[in-house]
Design a protein around this motif. Structure first.
Motif, PDB file in Angstrom:
ATOM      1  N   MET A 209      -5.659  -5.687  -3.286  1.00 39.22           N
ATOM      2  CA  MET A 209      -7.012  -5.194  -3.016  1.00 39.22           C
ATOM      3  C   MET A 209      -6.985  -3.690  -2.793  1.00 39.22           C
ATOM      4  N   LEU A 210      -6.044  -3.223  -1.981  1.00 34.67           N
ATOM      5  CA  LEU A 210      -5.938  -1.779  -1.735  1.00 34.67           C
ATOM      6  C   LEU A 210      -5.585  -1.047  -3.026  1.00 34.67           C
ATOM      7  N   GLU A 211      -4.692  -1.607  -3.808  1.00 36.53           N
ATOM      8  CA  GLU A 211      -4.322  -0.970  -5.081  1.00 36.53           C
ATOM      9  C   GLU A 211      -5.526  -0.897  -6.016  1.00 36.53           C
ATOM     10  N   ASP A 212      -6.327  -1.960  -6.059  1.00 32.55           N
ATOM     11  CA  ASP A 212      -7.530  -1.948  -6.895  1.00 32.55           C
ATOM     12  C   ASP A 212      -8.551  -0.935  -6.388  1.00 32.55           C
ATOM     13  N   ASP A 213      -8.661  -0.809  -5.069  1.00 31.66           N
ATOM     14  CA  ASP A 213      -9.583   0.177  -4.501  1.00 31.66           C
ATOM     15  C   ASP A 213      -9.130   1.599  -4.832  1.00 31.66           C
TER      16      ASP A 213
ATOM     17  N   GLU B 154      -4.865   5.602   0.049  1.00 26.37           N
ATOM     18  CA  GLU B 154      -3.427   5.779  -0.208  1.00 26.37           C
ATOM     19  C   GLU B 154      -2.644   5.719   1.098  1.00 26.37           C
ATOM     20  N   ASN B 155      -3.169   6.318   2.159  1.00 26.81           N
ATOM     21  CA  ASN B 155      -2.525   6.245   3.459  1.00 26.81           C
ATOM     22  C   ASN B 155      -2.521   4.807   3.986  1.00 26.81           C
ATOM     23  N   MET B 156      -3.623   4.101   3.792  1.00 30.35           N
ATOM     24  CA  MET B 156      -3.696   2.699   4.221  1.00 30.35           C
ATOM     25  C   MET B 156      -2.641   1.862   3.500  1.00 30.35           C
ATOM     26  N   LEU B 157      -2.509   2.067   2.199  1.00 28.74           N
ATOM     27  CA  LEU B 157      -1.532   1.296   1.422  1.00 28.74           C
ATOM     28  C   LEU B 157      -0.112   1.584   1.894  1.00 28.74           C
ATOM     29  N   THR B 158       0.184   2.847   2.155  1.00 29.27           N
ATOM     30  CA  THR B 158       1.513   3.205   2.663  1.00 29.27           C
ATOM     31  C   THR B 158       1.779   2.520   3.996  1.00 29.27           C
ATOM     32  N   GLU B 159       0.834   2.573   4.900  1.00 32.03           N
ATOM     33  CA  GLU B 159       0.974   1.914   6.201  1.00 32.03           C
ATOM     34  C   GLU B 159       1.117   0.399   6.032  1.00 32.03           C
TER      35      GLU B 159
END
Length: 169
Positions: free
Chosen positions: A115-119, A161-166
């Motif tokens: 989901m984060l990658e799609d966002d 991008e920060n959310m995905l890293t976390e």
């Protein structure tokens, strides 16, 4: 309603914009298409539900804040389309029969990471689309509106991008 995730700059108004079919054709896909503000709103809300359900309330809140910002963009684009001389319907311009927006364009990924990658991908596509618009647009009022929206989209991209890293950690 959560506070929108936006940069601290005012949005330009639609004051002074007159009917203009050329500009209308350029900006209308940003209103209601597979890579539009409408699609972004629906997708962020959908994804937010799943983050909340899985106990990631901070992530869910951030996604809702982005959704609210995208609603503001949808509002601004709707006002702009109206000022350009067309009703802000949920279809591409010029509308082709049944060329109406469909929620089938929303990413219905099954994992939070996807989901984060799609966002992130959606924000990248939006930024790219808006930058292409800037290369073609001639109306300075609309150029200012699109440029301002890009600022928020860049903030959304950075945040996601920060959310995905976390999240990966």
């Amino acid at each position: 309603m959560p506070k929108p995730l936006t940069v601290n700059l005012p949005y330009p108004t639609t004051e002074g914009i007159c009917p203009d079919a050329f500009s209308l054709r350029i900006i209308s896909p940003a209103y209601a298409s597979p890579v539009s503000e409408l699609n972004a709103v629906l997708q962020y809300i959908y994804h937010s539900f799943f983050f909340a359900k899985n106990g990631y309330n901070d992530y869910a809140d951030t996604l809702m804040s982005i959704a609210v910002a995208e609603m503001k963009h949808l509002d601004i684009l709707g006002e702009t389309i109206l000022a350009l001389g067309a009703p802000p319907i949920y279809a591409r311009y010029p509308a082709n029969g049944f060329d109406f927006y469909s929620s089938k364009y929303v990413s219905y990924s099954r994992t939070l990471k996807n989901m984060l990658e799609d966002d992130i991908n959606g924000e990248r596509q939006a930024i790219c689309g808006y930058r292409k618009m800037l290369k073609t647009l001639k109306n300075e009022c609309i150029i200012k509106i699109v440029s301002r929206i890009i600022e928020d989209e860049l903030l959304h991209l950075e945040t996601l991008e920060n959310m995905l890293t976390e999240f990966k950690c």
